[in-house]
Design a protein around this motif. Structure first.
Motif, PDB file in Angstrom:
ATOM      1  N   ASP A   8       0.818  -1.204   0.000  1.00  0.00           N
ATOM      2  CA  ASP A   8       0.000   0.000   0.000  1.00  0.00           C
ATOM      3  C   ASP A   8       0.853   1.257   0.000  1.00  0.00           C
ATOM      4  OD1 ASP A   8      -2.317  -1.544   2.304  1.00  0.00           O
ATOM      5  OD2 ASP A   8      -2.226  -1.606   0.124  1.00  0.00           O
ATOM      6  N   TRP A   9       2.133   1.124   0.351  1.00  0.00           N
ATOM      7  CA  TRP A   9       2.995   2.294   0.506  1.00  0.00           C
ATOM      8  C   TRP A   9       4.190   2.261  -0.430  1.00  0.00           C
ATOM      9  CZ3 TRP A   9       0.862   6.077   3.116  1.00  0.00           C
ATOM     10  CH2 TRP A   9      -0.130   5.767   4.040  1.00  0.00           C
ATOM     11  N   GLY A  10       4.078   1.526  -1.540  1.00  0.00           N
ATOM     12  CA  GLY A  10       5.090   1.658  -2.568  1.00  0.00           C
ATOM     13  C   GLY A  10       6.098   0.557  -2.637  1.00  0.00           C
ATOM     14  N   GLU A  11       5.915  -0.568  -1.896  1.00  0.00           N
ATOM     15  CA  GLU A  11       6.888  -1.651  -1.980  1.00  0.00           C
ATOM     16  C   GLU A  11       6.604  -2.501  -3.199  1.00  0.00           C
ATOM     17  OE1 GLU A  11       7.459  -5.562   0.441  1.00  0.00           O
ATOM     18  OE2 GLU A  11       8.157  -3.895   1.626  1.00  0.00           O
ATOM     19  N   ASP A  12       7.627  -3.211  -3.682  1.00  0.00           N
ATOM     20  CA  ASP A  12       7.457  -4.091  -4.815  1.00  0.00           C
ATOM     21  C   ASP A  12       6.429  -5.163  -4.513  1.00  0.00           C
ATOM     22  OD1 ASP A  12       9.365  -2.709  -6.129  1.00  0.00           O
ATOM     23  OD2 ASP A  12      11.005  -4.064  -5.558  1.00  0.00           O
ATOM     24  N   GLY A  13       5.710  -5.605  -5.530  1.00  0.00           N
ATOM     25  CA  GLY A  13       4.635  -6.551  -5.359  1.00  0.00           C
ATOM     26  C   GLY A  13       5.083  -7.903  -4.874  1.00  0.00           C
ATOM     27  N   ASP A  14       6.374  -8.248  -5.024  1.00  0.00           N
ATOM     28  CA  ASP A  14       6.815  -9.571  -4.593  1.00  0.00           C
ATOM     29  C   ASP A  14       7.044  -9.656  -3.096  1.00  0.00           C
ATOM     30  OD1 ASP A  14       9.063  -8.078  -4.256  1.00  0.00           O
ATOM     31  OD2 ASP A  14      10.343  -9.251  -5.609  1.00  0.00           O
ATOM     32  N   GLY A  15       6.824  -8.522  -2.395  1.00  0.00           N
ATOM     33  CA  GLY A  15       6.928  -8.549  -0.933  1.00  0.00           C
ATOM     34  C   GLY A  15       8.341  -8.402  -0.432  1.00  0.00           C
ATOM     35  N   GLY A  16       9.334  -8.219  -1.318  1.00  0.00           N
ATOM     36  CA  GLY A  16      10.710  -8.114  -0.853  1.00  0.00           C
ATOM     37  C   GLY A  16      11.046  -6.729  -0.359  1.00  0.00           C
ATOM     38  N   TRP A  17      12.099  -6.647   0.460  1.00  0.00           N
ATOM     39  CA  TRP A  17      12.609  -5.364   0.949  1.00  0.00           C
ATOM     40  C   TRP A  17      14.112  -5.442   0.843  1.00  0.00           C
ATOM     41  CZ3 TRP A  17       9.795  -1.948   4.758  1.00  0.00           C
ATOM     42  CH2 TRP A  17      10.546  -0.812   5.072  1.00  0.00           C
ATOM     43  N   LEU A  47       1.834  22.791  26.713  1.00  0.00           N
ATOM     44  CA  LEU A  47       1.810  21.786  27.774  1.00  0.00           C
ATOM     45  C   LEU A  47       3.195  21.599  28.372  1.00  0.00           C
ATOM     46  CD1 LEU A  47      -0.496  19.076  26.174  1.00  0.00           C
ATOM     47  CD2 LEU A  47      -1.076  20.594  28.077  1.00  0.00           C
ATOM     48  N   ILE A  48       4.202  21.573  27.478  1.00  0.00           N
ATOM     49  CA  ILE A  48       5.571  21.376  27.932  1.00  0.00           C
ATOM     50  C   ILE A  48       6.016  22.518  28.837  1.00  0.00           C
ATOM     51  CG2 ILE A  48       7.973  21.318  27.140  1.00  0.00           C
ATOM     52  CD1 ILE A  48       6.903  19.795  24.703  1.00  0.00           C
ATOM     53  N   GLY A  49       5.629  23.738  28.447  1.00  0.00           N
ATOM     54  CA  GLY A  49       6.027  24.877  29.239  1.00  0.00           C
ATOM     55  C   GLY A  49       5.444  24.849  30.638  1.00  0.00           C
ATOM     56  N   SER A  50       4.211  24.321  30.755  1.00  0.00           N
ATOM     57  CA  SER A  50       3.547  24.332  32.054  1.00  0.00           C
ATOM     58  C   SER A  50       3.907  23.127  32.903  1.00  0.00           C
ATOM     59  CB  SER A  50       2.025  24.388  31.846  1.00  0.00           C
ATOM     60  OG  SER A  50       1.593  23.231  31.140  1.00  0.00           O
ATOM     61  N   GLN A  51       4.343  22.030  32.269  1.00  0.00           N
ATOM     62  CA  GLN A  51       4.600  20.823  33.034  1.00  0.00           C
ATOM     63  C   GLN A  51       6.061  20.371  32.982  1.00  0.00           C
ATOM     64  OE1 GLN A  51       1.745  17.700  32.504  1.00  0.00           O
ATOM     65  NE2 GLN A  51       0.203  19.076  31.707  1.00  0.00           N
ATOM     66  N   ASP A  52       6.907  21.097  32.285  1.00  0.00           N
ATOM     67  CA  ASP A  52       8.328  20.773  32.216  1.00  0.00           C
ATOM     68  C   ASP A  52       8.551  19.336  31.763  1.00  0.00           C
ATOM     69  OD1 ASP A  52      11.038  21.273  32.394  1.00  0.00           O
ATOM     70  OD2 ASP A  52      11.170  20.599  34.471  1.00  0.00           O
ATOM     71  N   ILE A  53       7.935  18.959  30.652  1.00  0.00           N
ATOM     72  CA  ILE A  53       8.101  17.613  30.119  1.00  0.00           C
ATOM     73  C   ILE A  53       9.471  17.506  29.466  1.00  0.00           C
ATOM     74  CG2 ILE A  53       7.211  15.915  28.485  1.00  0.00           C
ATOM     75  CD1 ILE A  53       4.474  17.153  28.785  1.00  0.00           C
ATOM     76  N   PRO A  54      10.283  16.538  29.857  1.00  0.00           N
ATOM     77  CA  PRO A  54      11.609  16.376  29.232  1.00  0.00           C
ATOM     78  C   PRO A  54      11.469  15.929  27.781  1.00  0.00           C
ATOM     79  CG  PRO A  54      11.125  14.539  30.691  1.00  0.00           C
ATOM     80  CD  PRO A  54      10.025  15.521  30.886  1.00  0.00           C
ATOM     81  N   ILE A  55      12.400  16.386  26.943  1.00  0.00           N
ATOM     82  CA  ILE A  55      12.375  16.044  25.517  1.00  0.00           C
ATOM     83  C   ILE A  55      13.734  15.492  25.118  1.00  0.00           C
ATOM     84  CG2 ILE A  55      12.003  16.890  23.176  1.00  0.00           C
ATOM     85  CD1 ILE A  55      10.372  19.158  24.293  1.00  0.00           C
ATOM     86  N   PHE A  56      13.732  14.329  24.458  1.00  0.00           N
ATOM     87  CA  PHE A  56      14.957  13.761  23.923  1.00  0.00           C
ATOM     88  C   PHE A  56      15.243  14.330  22.539  1.00  0.00           C
ATOM     89  CE2 PHE A  56      13.835   9.955  26.652  1.00  0.00           C
ATOM     90  CZ  PHE A  56      14.871  10.155  27.551  1.00  0.00           C
ATOM     91  N   ARG A  57      16.527  14.408  22.208  1.00  0.00           N
ATOM     92  CA  ARG A  57      16.908  14.814  20.858  1.00  0.00           C
ATOM     93  C   ARG A  57      16.334  13.816  19.861  1.00  0.00           C
ATOM     94  NH1 ARG A  57      23.289  15.557  20.951  1.00  0.00           N
ATOM     95  NH2 ARG A  57      22.897  16.158  18.790  1.00  0.00           N
ATOM     96  N   PRO A  58      15.699  14.302  18.778  1.00  0.00           N
ATOM     97  CA  PRO A  58      15.019  13.383  17.850  1.00  0.00           C
ATOM     98  C   PRO A  58      15.951  12.802  16.793  1.00  0.00           C
ATOM     99  CG  PRO A  58      14.567  15.656  17.232  1.00  0.00           C
ATOM    100  CD  PRO A  58      15.427  15.717  18.478  1.00  0.00           C
ATOM    101  N   TYR A  59      15.738  11.529  16.473  1.00  0.00           N
ATOM    102  CA  TYR A  59      16.480  10.827  15.429  1.00  0.00           C
ATOM    103  C   TYR A  59      15.501  10.044  14.551  1.00  0.00           C
ATOM    104  CZ  TYR A  59      20.744  11.708  18.133  1.00  0.00           C
ATOM    105  OH  TYR A  59      21.779  12.311  18.815  1.00  0.00           O
ATOM    106  N   PHE A  60      15.765  10.039  13.252  1.00  0.00           N
ATOM    107  CA  PHE A  60      14.990   9.205  12.360  1.00  0.00           C
ATOM    108  C   PHE A  60      15.333   7.732  12.599  1.00  0.00           C
ATOM    109  CE2 PHE A  60      15.101  13.149   9.737  1.00  0.00           C
ATOM    110  CZ  PHE A  60      13.726  13.309   9.565  1.00  0.00           C
ATOM    111  N   ILE A  61      14.362   6.861  12.344  1.00  0.00           N
ATOM    112  CA  ILE A  61      14.575   5.416  12.394  1.00  0.00           C
ATOM    113  C   ILE A  61      14.386   4.851  10.992  1.00  0.00           C
ATOM    114  CG2 ILE A  61      13.768   3.212  13.311  1.00  0.00           C
ATOM    115  CD1 ILE A  61      12.728   4.680  15.755  1.00  0.00           C
ATOM    116  N   SER A  62      15.390   4.145  10.493  1.00  0.00           N
ATOM    117  CA  SER A  62      15.258   3.439   9.220  1.00  0.00           C
ATOM    118  C   SER A  62      15.008   1.962   9.505  1.00  0.00           C
ATOM    119  CB  SER A  62      16.507   3.618   8.348  1.00  0.00           C
ATOM    120  OG  SER A  62      17.633   3.056   8.987  1.00  0.00           O
ATOM    121  N   VAL A  63      14.523   1.244   8.492  1.00  0.00           N
ATOM    122  CA  VAL A  63      14.053  -0.124   8.688  1.00  0.00           C
ATOM    123  C   VAL A  63      14.698  -1.083   7.696  1.00  0.00           C
ATOM    124  CG1 VAL A  63      11.997  -1.595   8.786  1.00  0.00           C
ATOM    125  CG2 VAL A  63      11.831   0.829   9.400  1.00  0.00           C
ATOM    126  N   VAL A  64      15.125  -2.245   8.189  1.00  0.00           N
ATOM    127  CA  VAL A  64      15.608  -3.324   7.322  1.00  0.00           C
ATOM    128  C   VAL A  64      15.031  -4.634   7.833  1.00  0.00           C
ATOM    129  CG1 VAL A  64      17.767  -2.182   6.687  1.00  0.00           C
ATOM    130  CG2 VAL A  64      17.706  -3.670   8.691  1.00  0.00           C
TER     131      VAL A  64
END
Length: 360
Positions: A132-141, A176-193
């Motif tokens: 549904d998201w553009g992978e080859d029809g044979d199901g391979g990655w 919300l973060i300003g009022s509750q001081d929610i900690p935030i981690f540095r963001p990183y993309f995740i790739s998939v294999v």
């Protein structure tokens, strides 16, 4: 992709820091840290620790639609950063949110289109919806950039169309973060294999075998050859006890030795990879779904290599969050009421790492 019955395991790897000044993430993005990107119409309250009531930090966001399902689907994992809460299952929260594809499409057409710069090429599928998201029809990655391009071509347009909603959501989150001081981690993309693809390169396999031999010498344990390196993938684990006395941990090391940098494993309805002996009543510990009363099934787990990525975005105090693996179990039926605007809480089970220094 392959059917669930084949228990195909997908591996999540860090794919570079997400620069929020250049790229706009959305619910379609797999990422570590940052602020959660909720589906349109989903507005849950920021979760708090059930032990100390502190606001929880957003750890991982995964876009994971299920096969033949009409829903977009996300999982968000949160954790308490208090030192006394580290390693406790009750100090983690996993929230599942869904939206019908038709509802999201309607929301997109009703908002004003604001052009945004496309995010880097990302693989966003963890389940059996890749066709549904553009992978080859044979199901391979095949892994790498070219199949990520296919995915990105499919998701770039809707990602831009919902940008106005995403910006509004982020402004709400900031208040919300300003009022509750929610900690935030540095963001990183995740790739998939696919894990199976990791056995395709002989050079990589030789390197993995070398790492495995070094581990055997250091720990005084023999764990046999890597699965997939010959003999038809037959299990060859030898029941020799490691120096730390944990044979389950030795098997864990064997399994991940080909790709020790993996930060996430995904295998919906598959088998979890325990880092230490699980409780004998593990099946009873995984509670029934609190919304439909049905059973839960294993879906994903966080891995030790993720710990080193979890750094405060503001470079403030040292993060005390440590774990061996965090296992996530979700409703087998993935129950959802279309009228709901709140995420569904699922089940987390945390195991501490018996040999944490190996991953530092």
């Amino acid at each position: 992709m392959a059917s669930v019955a084949q228990e195909m395991t997908l591996i999540g790897l860090s794919d570079g820091e997400l620069d929020t000044k250049r790229y706009q993430s959305s619910y379609l993005t797999n990422k570590v840290g940052g602020q959660p990107d909720w589906l349109p119409g989903i507005s849950p309250l920021p979760p708090r620790c059930s032990r100390c009531s502190a606001p929880l930090a957003h750890v991982v966001q995964v876009y994971c639609p299920l096969e033949a399902s009409p829903y977009h689907r996300n999982l968000h994992l949160f954790a308490c950063l208090a030192a006394e809460c580290s390693g406790r299952s009750e100090c983690w929260t996993v929230l599942r949110s869904q939206r019908l594809e038709t509802e999201v499409a309607a929301a997109q057409t009703s908002t004003r289109h604001i052009p945004t710069q496309d995010a880097p090429l990302l693989a966003t599928d963890w389940c059996d919806t890749a066709d549904d998201w553009g992978e080859d029809g044979d199901g391979g990655w095949e892994g790498g950039v070219k199949e990520e391009i296919q995915v990105q071509e499919e998701v770039a347009a809707p990602e831009a169309e919902v940008s106005e909603m995403v910006v509004s959501s982020h402004l709400h989150d900031l208040s919300l973060i300003g009022s509750q001081d929610i900690p935030i981690f540095r963001p990183y993309f995740i790739s998939v294999v696919e894990e199976a693809d990791l056995f395709g390169e002989e050079e990589d396999l030789d390197h993995a075998q070398q790492l495995l031999r070094e581990y055997e010498r250091r720990e005084g344990v023999a764990v046999g050859e890597l699965e997939g390196s010959g003999g038809g993938g037959e299990e060859k684990y030898e029941k020799t006890r490691a120096k730390h006395g944990d044979a389950v941990f030795s098997r864990f090391m064997k399994k991940i030795s080909l790709c020790p940098q993996q930060i996430l494993r995904y295998c919906h309805s598959g088998r979890p990879l325990f880092i230490s002996e699980p409780p004998s009543n593990m099946a009873q510990l995984v509670s029934a779904c609190g919304y439909c009363g049905g059973s839960r099934t294993f879906e994903l787990q966080l891995m030790p290599a993720l710990v080193s990525l979890l750094q405060r975005k503001d470079y403030g105090e040292k993060v005390e969050l440590e774990f061996g693996t965090v296992l996530v179990y979700t409703c087998t039926n993935s129950c959802w009421k279309s009228s709901s605007d709140s995420a569904v809480e699922e089940f987390c089970f945390v195991q501490t790492d018996p040999d944490q220094q190996l991953f530092k």
